[in-house]
Design a protein around this motif. Structure first.
Motif, PDB file in Angstrom:
ATOM      1  N   GLN A  23     -14.572 -31.744  -8.644  1.00 23.69           N
ATOM      2  CA  GLN A  23     -14.207 -30.428  -9.164  1.00 23.69           C
ATOM      3  C   GLN A  23     -13.410 -30.575 -10.458  1.00 23.69           C
ATOM      4  N   PRO A  68     -18.108 -33.063   1.441  1.00 29.96           N
ATOM      5  CA  PRO A  68     -17.355 -33.351   0.214  1.00 29.96           C
ATOM      6  C   PRO A  68     -17.654 -34.748  -0.310  1.00 29.96           C
ATOM      7  N   ARG A  76     -21.323 -26.084  -5.279  1.00 31.82           N
ATOM      8  CA  ARG A  76     -20.868 -27.297  -4.582  1.00 31.82           C
ATOM      9  C   ARG A  76     -22.033 -28.243  -4.326  1.00 31.82           C
ATOM     10  N   GLU A 133     -16.235 -22.087  -5.615  1.00 28.53           N
ATOM     11  CA  GLU A 133     -16.972 -22.750  -4.539  1.00 28.53           C
ATOM     12  C   GLU A 133     -16.698 -22.106  -3.180  1.00 28.53           C
TER      13      GLU A 133
END
Length: 89
Positions: A22, A78, A12, A40
């Motif tokens: 992803q 993220p 990640r 991940e």
């Protein structure tokens, strides 16, 4: 942290640093996107061939996926949701 979690953490970290989703990583490595998510999260026992494919897409060495994070390391945030804006040409 066990080995699967270390691999997931680094996958990640490297993916987000490259700005790759992803879905894009999975597509370019010819694997399922849901599988990338499970890797991940440290839920999968990944084969060497899969690690090699993922590292290749990320322009990284497989060994980078095995580096244990520092005790005080914070999880990688993220990527920003949504599509990237199209570049005017």
């Amino acid at each position: 942290m066990d080995t699967r979690q270390i691999i997931g953490w680094n996958l990640r970290r490297l993916r987000v640093a490259k700005g790759i989703s992803q879905e894009r990583l999975a597509l370019e490595a010819s694997i399922d996107r849901a599988y990338v998510g499970r890797v991940e999260r440290g839920e999968e026992n990944v084969t060497v061939a899969t690690l090699d494919a993922l590292a290749s897409v990320l322009s990284a060495k497989v060994a980078e996926l095995f580096v244990e994070p520092a005790k005080n390391a914070k999880p990688t945030p993220p990527l920003r949701a949504g599509r990237k804006p199209k570049l005017e040409g």
